[in-house]
Design an enzyme around this catalytic site. Structure first.
Site, PDB file in Angstrom:
ATOM      1  N   GLU A 240      46.169  38.180  42.522  1.00  0.00           N
ATOM      2  CA  GLU A 240      45.175  38.775  41.626  1.00  0.00           C
ATOM      3  C   GLU A 240      44.635  37.670  40.737  1.00  0.00           C
ATOM      4  O   GLU A 240      45.385  36.777  40.317  1.00  0.00           O
ATOM      5  CB  GLU A 240      45.825  39.874  40.780  1.00  0.00           C
ATOM      6  CG  GLU A 240      44.867  40.640  39.873  1.00  0.00           C
ATOM      7  CD  GLU A 240      44.682  40.013  38.488  1.00  0.00           C
ATOM      8  OE1 GLU A 240      43.775  40.455  37.759  1.00  0.00           O
ATOM      9  OE2 GLU A 240      45.414  39.057  38.155  1.00  0.00           O
TER      10      GLU A 240
ATOM     11  N   GLU B 229      39.335  40.607  39.703  1.00  0.00           N
ATOM     12  CA  GLU B 229      38.877  41.363  38.541  1.00  0.00           C
ATOM     13  C   GLU B 229      37.603  40.749  37.993  1.00  0.00           C
ATOM     14  O   GLU B 229      37.577  39.570  37.615  1.00  0.00           O
ATOM     15  CB  GLU B 229      39.938  41.396  37.435  1.00  0.00           C
ATOM     16  CG  GLU B 229      39.459  42.173  36.215  1.00  0.00           C
ATOM     17  CD  GLU B 229      40.423  42.177  35.046  1.00  0.00           C
ATOM     18  OE1 GLU B 229      39.969  42.490  33.924  1.00  0.00           O
ATOM     19  OE2 GLU B 229      41.614  41.859  35.252  1.00  0.00           O
TER      20      GLU B 229
ATOM     21  N   HIS C 227      40.473  33.794  33.026  1.00  0.00           N
ATOM     22  CA  HIS C 227      40.624  35.126  32.436  1.00  0.00           C
ATOM     23  C   HIS C 227      39.748  35.335  31.214  1.00  0.00           C
ATOM     24  O   HIS C 227      39.042  36.335  31.092  1.00  0.00           O
ATOM     25  CB  HIS C 227      42.088  35.374  32.063  1.00  0.00           C
ATOM     26  CG  HIS C 227      42.328  36.700  31.404  1.00  0.00           C
ATOM     27  ND1 HIS C 227      42.217  36.893  30.032  1.00  0.00           N
ATOM     28  CD2 HIS C 227      42.664  37.903  31.923  1.00  0.00           C
ATOM     29  CE1 HIS C 227      42.480  38.144  29.747  1.00  0.00           C
ATOM     30  NE2 HIS C 227      42.747  38.790  30.873  1.00  0.00           N
TER      31      HIS C 227
ATOM     32  N   ASP D  15      40.911  36.534  37.997  1.00  0.00           N
ATOM     33  CA  ASP D  15      39.780  37.002  37.205  1.00  0.00           C
ATOM     34  C   ASP D  15      38.557  36.129  37.429  1.00  0.00           C
ATOM     35  O   ASP D  15      38.679  34.916  37.630  1.00  0.00           O
ATOM     36  CB  ASP D  15      40.137  36.959  35.714  1.00  0.00           C
ATOM     37  CG  ASP D  15      41.477  37.613  35.434  1.00  0.00           C
ATOM     38  OD1 ASP D  15      41.506  38.846  35.341  1.00  0.00           O
ATOM     39  OD2 ASP D  15      42.489  36.884  35.318  1.00  0.00           O
TER      40      ASP D  15
ATOM     41  N   HIS E 264      50.164  38.294  39.849  1.00  0.00           N
ATOM     42  CA  HIS E 264      49.190  38.395  38.768  1.00  0.00           C
ATOM     43  C   HIS E 264      48.745  37.007  38.301  1.00  0.00           C
ATOM     44  O   HIS E 264      49.550  36.221  37.796  1.00  0.00           O
ATOM     45  CB  HIS E 264      49.834  39.168  37.605  1.00  0.00           C
ATOM     46  CG  HIS E 264      48.921  39.409  36.458  1.00  0.00           C
ATOM     47  ND1 HIS E 264      49.317  39.232  35.146  1.00  0.00           N
ATOM     48  CD2 HIS E 264      47.643  39.845  36.404  1.00  0.00           C
ATOM     49  CE1 HIS E 264      48.328  39.540  34.332  1.00  0.00           C
ATOM     50  NE2 HIS E 264      47.304  39.924  35.072  1.00  0.00           N
TER      51      HIS E 264
END
Length: 246
Positions: free
Chosen positions: A33, A108, A48, A35, A6
Site C-alpha cells: 500500500e 491511496e 504520504h 500514497d 502499509h
C-alpha cells in the site's frame, strides 16, 4: 486473509520508498500500500504528506517542486543513516518495479485541491501504461474521486477509505461506486466487518498492529489487513514462507 504492507515495510525502512517496497516483498505478502501526491509538473509521486518536511531533508509543499526537484531530496536518512540517498519514487517507478513481482498495489489518492480530475487522469494513465490495471486497487478518503475514477476507467478496482464505520456502508459504497471498503481497525468498526463481508463487499482493514487484532479480523472474515509490520504478520499467518514473486 491477505496481508498488505502499509507504505511498504514501514516499521523497518523509510516509508513509501523503493527500499520499503523491496524489503516488504521479501516476505510472503499479497500486496503493498502507498500514497500518491502530485508534483508541480503534474507527475504522481509516492509520498504520504502534502509536504516533504517529515520524510525528507527538505521543506515545502510537494506541489511546489517538479519531479526532478523532488528527486534531489534525501528520503531515507530521517529514518536511519543507513538509508541515506533514498529518493521519493514516482508512481511509474513503483509500477515498473511491481512488474517483477506478483504483488497487488493498493494506491491511496491524496486530496489535490486544484484540478483533481486531471490528477486522477494522470494516475490512471500511469496504470494503463504499465499494464497492471488488474493488480491495482485505488482507495481514497475523498469519495468524489471514486466516481471520477470510474468515469475515466470503469474497470479499475476502487475502495472507499474511512476512519469510522459508515451507516449502511455497503449501500453507500455502491452509491459512490466503490468496489470495496478500507477502514481503520477498532472495536466499533469490527462490529461491521462480518455483515459487510456477507454482502459480498471486500473489507480491508488498516491499523492492525498485533497478532491478536489480526486474528480477530480473520475470524470476522476480513479480506485483508494493511499492516506496518509484514514480518510479524507473515510469521503468524503464512505456513509457506517462500518469497512472493521476487
Amino acid at each position: 486473509m491477505q496481508i498488505i504492507a502499509h507504505r511498504g515495510n514501514k516499521k523497518y525502512t523509510p516509508e513509501n520508498t523503493m527500499a520499503a517496497f523491496i524489503s516488504a516483498a521479501t516476505y510472503p505478502i499479497d500486496g503493498v500500500e502507498f500514497d500518491l501526491q502530485w508534483s508541480k509538473d503534474q507527475v504522481p509521486v509516492v509520498i504520504h504528506d502534502p509536504t516533504i518536511d517529515r520524510t525528507t531533508n527538505g521543506r515545502g509543499a510537494v506541489r511546489s517542486f517538479t519531479l526532478q526537484e523532488l528527486k534531489q531530496f534525501d528520503a531515507g536518512s530521517y529514518f536511519h543513516e543507513s538509508f541515506r540517498g533514498e529518493k521519493i519514487p514516482s508512481f511509474a517507478d513503483v509500477l515498473n518495479w511491481a512488474k517483477g513481482t506478483k504483488l497487488d498495489l493498493h494506491v491511496e489518492l491524496k486530496q489535490q485541491r486544484d484540478q483533481p480530475s486531471l490528477f486522477v487522469e494522470s494516475c490512471l494513465h500511469e496504470i494503463d501504461k504499465s499494464g497492471l490495471s488488474n493488480r491495482v486497487v485505488i482507495s481514497t478518503f475523498y469519495h468524489s474521486y471514486i466516481s471520477e475514477i470510474k468515469r475515466q476507467n470503469s474497470l479499475i478496482n476502487t475502495a472507499l477509505l474511512t476512519k469510522t464505520p459508515i451507516f449502511r456502508g455497503t449501500k453507500y459504497a455502491r452509491q459512490v461506486q466503490a468496489d470495496g471498503i478500507h477502514i481503520r481497525h477498532g472495536f466499533q468498526a469490527s462490529r461491521y466487518y462480518l455483515g459487510w463481508s456477507k454482502k459480498g463487499v471486500p473489507i480491508r482493514v488498516y491499523r492492525v498492529h498485533s497478532v491478536r487484532e489480526a486474528k480477530k479480523c480473520q475470524r470476522l472474515n476480513v479480506d485483508a489487513i494493511i499492516t506496518n509490520d509484514p514480518r510479524l504478520m507473515t510469521e503468524n499467518f503464512r505456513e509457506n514462507q517462500k518469497l512472493n514473486g521476487v
